[in-house]
Write a protein that holds these residues in place. Structure first.
Motif, PDB file in Angstrom:
ATOM      1  N   ASN A 206      25.765  23.556 -12.932  1.00 19.09           N
ATOM      2  CA  ASN A 206      24.761  22.889 -13.610  1.00 19.09           C
ATOM      3  C   ASN A 206      24.864  21.304 -13.406  1.00 19.09           C
ATOM      4  O   ASN A 206      25.903  20.841 -13.395  1.00 19.09           O
ATOM      5  CB  ASN A 206      24.944  22.978 -15.301  1.00 19.09           C
ATOM      6  CG  ASN A 206      24.754  24.164 -15.632  1.00 19.09           C
ATOM      7  OD1 ASN A 206      23.630  25.012 -15.331  1.00 19.09           O
ATOM      8  ND2 ASN A 206      25.545  24.859 -16.571  1.00 19.09           N
ATOM      9  N   TYR A 208      23.003  17.870 -14.157  1.00 20.51           N
ATOM     10  CA  TYR A 208      22.338  17.317 -14.950  1.00 20.51           C
ATOM     11  C   TYR A 208      22.037  15.725 -14.603  1.00 20.51           C
ATOM     12  O   TYR A 208      22.870  14.779 -14.901  1.00 20.51           O
ATOM     13  CB  TYR A 208      22.806  17.059 -16.499  1.00 20.51           C
ATOM     14  CG  TYR A 208      23.277  18.583 -17.030  1.00 20.51           C
ATOM     15  CD1 TYR A 208      22.366  19.653 -17.580  1.00 20.51           C
ATOM     16  CD2 TYR A 208      24.587  19.016 -16.883  1.00 20.51           C
ATOM     17  CE1 TYR A 208      22.624  20.703 -18.125  1.00 20.51           C
ATOM     18  CE2 TYR A 208      24.873  20.230 -17.584  1.00 20.51           C
ATOM     19  CZ  TYR A 208      23.836  20.997 -18.197  1.00 20.51           C
ATOM     20  OH  TYR A 208      24.380  22.287 -18.537  1.00 20.51           O
ATOM     21  N   LYS A 222      19.858  21.587 -21.639  1.00 18.73           N
ATOM     22  CA  LYS A 222      19.560  22.733 -21.382  1.00 18.73           C
ATOM     23  C   LYS A 222      19.231  23.134 -23.258  1.00 18.73           C
ATOM     24  O   LYS A 222      19.862  22.789 -23.954  1.00 18.73           O
ATOM     25  CB  LYS A 222      20.904  23.741 -21.625  1.00 18.73           C
ATOM     26  CG  LYS A 222      21.685  23.572 -20.125  1.00 18.73           C
ATOM     27  CD  LYS A 222      21.557  25.012 -19.393  1.00 18.73           C
ATOM     28  CE  LYS A 222      21.856  24.861 -17.999  1.00 18.73           C
ATOM     29  NZ  LYS A 222      21.053  25.083 -16.790  1.00 18.73           N
ATOM     30  N   HIS A 225      20.672  28.298 -26.673  1.00 15.43           N
ATOM     31  CA  HIS A 225      20.613  29.729 -26.395  1.00 15.43           C
ATOM     32  C   HIS A 225      22.157  30.321 -26.705  1.00 15.43           C
ATOM     33  O   HIS A 225      22.963  29.636 -27.143  1.00 15.43           O
ATOM     34  CB  HIS A 225      20.446  29.836 -24.796  1.00 15.43           C
ATOM     35  CG  HIS A 225      21.498  29.168 -23.968  1.00 15.43           C
ATOM     36  ND1 HIS A 225      21.685  27.583 -24.079  1.00 15.43           N
ATOM     37  CD2 HIS A 225      22.785  29.518 -23.318  1.00 15.43           C
ATOM     38  CE1 HIS A 225      22.654  27.439 -23.123  1.00 15.43           C
ATOM     39  NE2 HIS A 225      23.397  28.447 -22.859  1.00 15.43           N
ATOM     40  N   ASP A 227      25.014  32.789 -24.715  1.00 11.73           N
ATOM     41  CA  ASP A 227      25.339  33.335 -23.363  1.00 11.73           C
ATOM     42  C   ASP A 227      25.221  34.967 -23.387  1.00 11.73           C
ATOM     43  O   ASP A 227      25.535  35.425 -24.386  1.00 11.73           O
ATOM     44  CB  ASP A 227      26.700  32.976 -22.709  1.00 11.73           C
ATOM     45  CG  ASP A 227      26.598  31.593 -22.427  1.00 11.73           C
ATOM     46  OD1 ASP A 227      25.735  30.789 -22.419  1.00 11.73           O
ATOM     47  OD2 ASP A 227      27.785  30.840 -22.589  1.00 11.73           O
ATOM     48  N   LEU A 234      33.986  27.778 -19.169  1.00  9.34           N
ATOM     49  CA  LEU A 234      33.127  26.676 -18.488  1.00  9.34           C
ATOM     50  C   LEU A 234      34.217  25.456 -18.240  1.00  9.34           C
ATOM     51  O   LEU A 234      35.002  25.116 -18.980  1.00  9.34           O
ATOM     52  CB  LEU A 234      32.290  26.265 -19.758  1.00  9.34           C
ATOM     53  CG  LEU A 234      31.523  24.980 -19.659  1.00  9.34           C
ATOM     54  CD1 LEU A 234      30.187  25.301 -19.098  1.00  9.34           C
ATOM     55  CD2 LEU A 234      31.326  24.220 -20.932  1.00  9.34           C
ATOM     56  N   LEU A 243      27.693  19.122 -24.241  1.00  8.99           N
ATOM     57  CA  LEU A 243      27.631  20.548 -24.911  1.00  8.99           C
ATOM     58  C   LEU A 243      27.935  20.344 -26.719  1.00  8.99           C
ATOM     59  O   LEU A 243      28.619  19.620 -26.911  1.00  8.99           O
ATOM     60  CB  LEU A 243      28.804  21.354 -24.272  1.00  8.99           C
ATOM     61  CG  LEU A 243      28.926  22.809 -24.667  1.00  8.99           C
ATOM     62  CD1 LEU A 243      27.716  23.526 -24.681  1.00  8.99           C
ATOM     63  CD2 LEU A 243      30.126  23.485 -24.268  1.00  8.99           C
ATOM     64  N   HIS A 283      24.548  27.480 -28.556  1.00  6.85           N
ATOM     65  CA  HIS A 283      24.888  26.268 -28.243  1.00  6.85           C
ATOM     66  C   HIS A 283      23.658  25.658 -27.142  1.00  6.85           C
ATOM     67  O   HIS A 283      22.610  26.377 -27.011  1.00  6.85           O
ATOM     68  CB  HIS A 283      26.250  26.325 -27.235  1.00  6.85           C
ATOM     69  CG  HIS A 283      26.180  27.273 -26.154  1.00  6.85           C
ATOM     70  ND1 HIS A 283      26.085  28.548 -26.259  1.00  6.85           N
ATOM     71  CD2 HIS A 283      25.821  27.366 -24.931  1.00  6.85           C
ATOM     72  CE1 HIS A 283      26.037  29.165 -25.225  1.00  6.85           C
ATOM     73  NE2 HIS A 283      26.089  28.352 -24.252  1.00  6.85           N
ATOM     74  N   VAL A 285      22.859  21.685 -24.540  1.00 11.04           N
ATOM     75  CA  VAL A 285      23.266  20.507 -23.903  1.00 11.04           C
ATOM     76  C   VAL A 285      22.312  19.316 -24.146  1.00 11.04           C
ATOM     77  O   VAL A 285      21.121  19.682 -23.733  1.00 11.04           O
ATOM     78  CB  VAL A 285      23.488  20.684 -22.366  1.00 11.04           C
ATOM     79  CG1 VAL A 285      24.002  19.369 -21.698  1.00 11.04           C
ATOM     80  CG2 VAL A 285      24.581  21.812 -22.192  1.00 11.04           C
ATOM     81  N   ARG A 297      25.891  14.442 -15.273  1.00 13.17           N
ATOM     82  CA  ARG A 297      26.813  15.335 -15.664  1.00 13.17           C
ATOM     83  C   ARG A 297      26.771  16.748 -14.917  1.00 13.17           C
ATOM     84  O   ARG A 297      25.770  16.957 -14.479  1.00 13.17           O
ATOM     85  CB  ARG A 297      26.418  15.665 -17.293  1.00 13.17           C
ATOM     86  CG  ARG A 297      27.641  16.554 -18.050  1.00 13.17           C
ATOM     87  CD  ARG A 297      27.144  16.724 -19.416  1.00 13.17           C
ATOM     88  NE  ARG A 297      28.186  17.574 -20.341  1.00 13.17           N
ATOM     89  CZ  ARG A 297      28.313  18.737 -20.184  1.00 13.17           C
ATOM     90  NH1 ARG A 297      27.267  19.559 -19.760  1.00 13.17           N
ATOM     91  NH2 ARG A 297      29.292  19.562 -20.789  1.00 13.17           N
ATOM     92  N   SER A 299      28.721  20.630 -15.010  1.00 14.82           N
ATOM     93  CA  SER A 299      29.572  21.685 -15.567  1.00 14.82           C
ATOM     94  C   SER A 299      29.334  22.860 -14.755  1.00 14.82           C
ATOM     95  O   SER A 299      28.306  23.240 -14.277  1.00 14.82           O
ATOM     96  CB  SER A 299      28.942  22.022 -16.977  1.00 14.82           C
ATOM     97  OG  SER A 299      27.888  22.505 -17.077  1.00 14.82           O
ATOM     98  N   PRO A 301      29.954  27.179 -15.488  1.00 10.21           N
ATOM     99  CA  PRO A 301      30.205  28.191 -16.395  1.00 10.21           C
ATOM    100  C   PRO A 301      30.699  29.534 -15.523  1.00 10.21           C
ATOM    101  O   PRO A 301      29.743  29.669 -14.358  1.00 10.21           O
ATOM    102  CB  PRO A 301      29.094  28.392 -17.153  1.00 10.21           C
ATOM    103  CG  PRO A 301      28.030  27.625 -16.576  1.00 10.21           C
ATOM    104  CD  PRO A 301      28.615  26.702 -15.514  1.00 10.21           C
ATOM    105  N   PHE A 303      30.061  33.341 -15.913  1.00 13.15           N
ATOM    106  CA  PHE A 303      29.475  34.034 -16.861  1.00 13.15           C
ATOM    107  C   PHE A 303      30.053  35.339 -16.775  1.00 13.15           C
ATOM    108  O   PHE A 303      29.171  36.276 -16.214  1.00 13.15           O
ATOM    109  CB  PHE A 303      27.932  33.887 -16.917  1.00 13.15           C
ATOM    110  CG  PHE A 303      27.399  32.533 -17.151  1.00 13.15           C
ATOM    111  CD1 PHE A 303      27.236  32.177 -18.406  1.00 13.15           C
ATOM    112  CD2 PHE A 303      26.760  31.820 -16.123  1.00 13.15           C
ATOM    113  CE1 PHE A 303      26.751  30.770 -18.614  1.00 13.15           C
ATOM    114  CE2 PHE A 303      26.070  30.720 -16.635  1.00 13.15           C
ATOM    115  CZ  PHE A 303      26.089  30.192 -17.605  1.00 13.15           C
TER     116      PHE A 303
HETATM  117  O1  LIG Z   1      26.664  22.284 -19.505  1.00 18.09           O
HETATM  118  C1  LIG Z   1      27.266  22.814 -20.391  1.00 18.09           C
HETATM  119  O2  LIG Z   1      28.322  22.399 -20.971  1.00 18.09           O
HETATM  120  C2  LIG Z   1      26.892  24.320 -20.891  1.00 18.09           C
HETATM  121  C3  LIG Z   1      26.095  25.010 -20.209  1.00 18.09           C
HETATM  122  C4  LIG Z   1      25.413  26.290 -20.534  1.00 18.09           C
HETATM  123  O3  LIG Z   1      25.553  26.473 -21.656  1.00 18.09           O
HETATM  124  C5  LIG Z   1      24.958  27.407 -19.694  1.00 18.09           C
HETATM  125  O4  LIG Z   1      24.713  27.138 -18.498  1.00 18.09           O
HETATM  126  O5  LIG Z   1      24.875  28.280 -20.442  1.00 18.09           O
END
Ligand SMILES: O=C(O)CCC(=O)C(=O)O
Ligand SMILES: [Fe+2]
Length: 346
Positions: A206, A208, A222, A225, A227, A234, A243, A283, A285, A297, A299, A301, A303
């Motif tokens: 991700n 941002y 974000k 939602h 997961d 993550l 987050l 959660h 973002v 930013r 991140s 993940p 999944f």
């Molecule tokens: O960017 C994050 O810290 C979390 C992103 C997230 O929740 C996701 O991609 O499902």
């Protein structure tokens, strides 16, 4: 995050207690059964409250993480045209490559899909999946052949190697966590092994971007939602605008970025497996404050998603006469593809 005193029953593996505690899993990795039991039970307690924690002592080499992070930054710094050239095929059900605009909030059960899609997440994504590799394992008969759509690689030296190596580490760590989860649920340690040995996990970066124009009301980096899979591992950097998880009182709690740690959280399928004993916590973002709106930013993940045809149904140790199964059994692959359709209109 509010710090609470460390729970002496789980010391010394709980380094920082709280809604999102910091747990050291290194003793479990040593193989000692008593240490595995202690770490497993500690994880189990967290999974019953927030379903979110940070882990250290995970054994993933710092250089491997750094190489993945460097590759990720290089990718998103490419000109838009280069990224668009790697855009996910419109019919790729797992959206490999540069992601299409969508809203994760639209994947929530009670979401108004059309409303959510009017407010796309303020992020860009890049996704890699082992099913897109030339030597991907054969899928069960009757699976959608588009699941093996090839990955899209940028023309960046070292990128593919960094992603493949990082994915291999995540795969190993996810299996270790699933084994500890099995112990936490009073199951034989290998209980999940044959349900995840052909996993179909997306590794999604991700990005941002800086927010040069203020977001629309209600628009987030974000949207809220949960997961979708078994668990998420993550990697996050420490840029502002990060987050948050929803606590039991309905308050949003910041998840701190701790150097060298991964955030681990439970996904929907683990809640199905455990009959909601474990929680797939919502959660999101958030946007950076206006004075730091130019800070980007990143991140990444992992999944973790069980085998396409794994039937996820209430685990025997998680039900009783008084507590019958609350969810209909669901196939891992069908569950995630439906979530992708809702979020991205695929
Ligand atoms: O960017 C994050 O810290 C979390 C992103 C997230 O929740 C996701 O991609 O499902
Ligand atoms: Fe998420």
């Amino acid at each position: 995050m509010t710090l609470s005193p460390v729970d002496t029953r789980t010391a010394p593996v709980t380094l920082v207690d709280g809604y999102v505690p910091v747990i050291d899993i290194s003793s479990a990795r040593s193989g000692d059964p008593a240490a595995r039991e202690l770490v497993a039970k500690t994880l189990g307690r967290v999974c019953e409250t927030s379903g979110f924690l940070a882990i250290v002592g995970h054994g993933v080499p710092a250089e491997r993480i750094a190489a993945m992070y460097r590759a990720t930054r290089e990718f998103f710094a490419l000109p838009d045209a280069a990224k668009l050239a790697l855009q996910a095929a419109p019919d790729d059900p797992l959206m490999r490559g540069f992601g299409r605009a969508g809203s994760l909030a639209a994947s929530n059960t009670d979401a108004s899909v059309a409303d959510e899609r009017d407010l796309p997440d303020l992020s860009q994504t890049y996704t890699y999946n082992r099913l897109g590799e030339p030597d991907a394992p054969a899928l069960p008969a009757g699976s959608d052949p588009l699941l093996t759509t090839p990955n899209h690689w940028p023309d960046l030296p070292g990128f593919a190697a960094a992603y493949r190596a990082y994915y291999a580490s995540m795969q190993e760590l996810a299996l270790e966590l699933m084994r500890l989860f099995a112990l936490a649920l009073d199951l034989p340690e290998g209980w999940f092994d044959d349900k995840v040995d052909e996993h179909m996990t997306n590794l999604t970066a991700n990005y941002y971007p800086a927010q040069l124009v203020p977001p629309k009301p209600g628009q987030l980096r974000k949207g809220q939602h949960s997961d979708w899979g078994s668990l998420t591992i993550l990697y996050q950097d420490d840029a502002p605008g990060g987050l948050q998880v929803l606590d039991k009182a309905g308050e949003w709690v910041d998840v701190p970025a701790i150097e060298g740690s991964f955030v681990v959280n439970i996904g929907d399928l683990m809640a199905v497996w455990t009959n909601n004993r474990w929680v797939s916590t919502v959660h999101r973002v958030v946007n950076p404050a206006p004075e730091v709106a130019t800070r980007e930013r990143y991140s990444v993940p992992f999944f973790h998603q069980p085998n396409f045809d794994a039937l996820i149904e209430c685990i025997p140790t998680c039900t009783s006469l008084q507590d019958p199964p609350r969810h209909a059994p669901v196939r891992s692959g069908e569950y995630i593809l439906e979530k992708f359709r809702r979020a991205y209109g695929l």
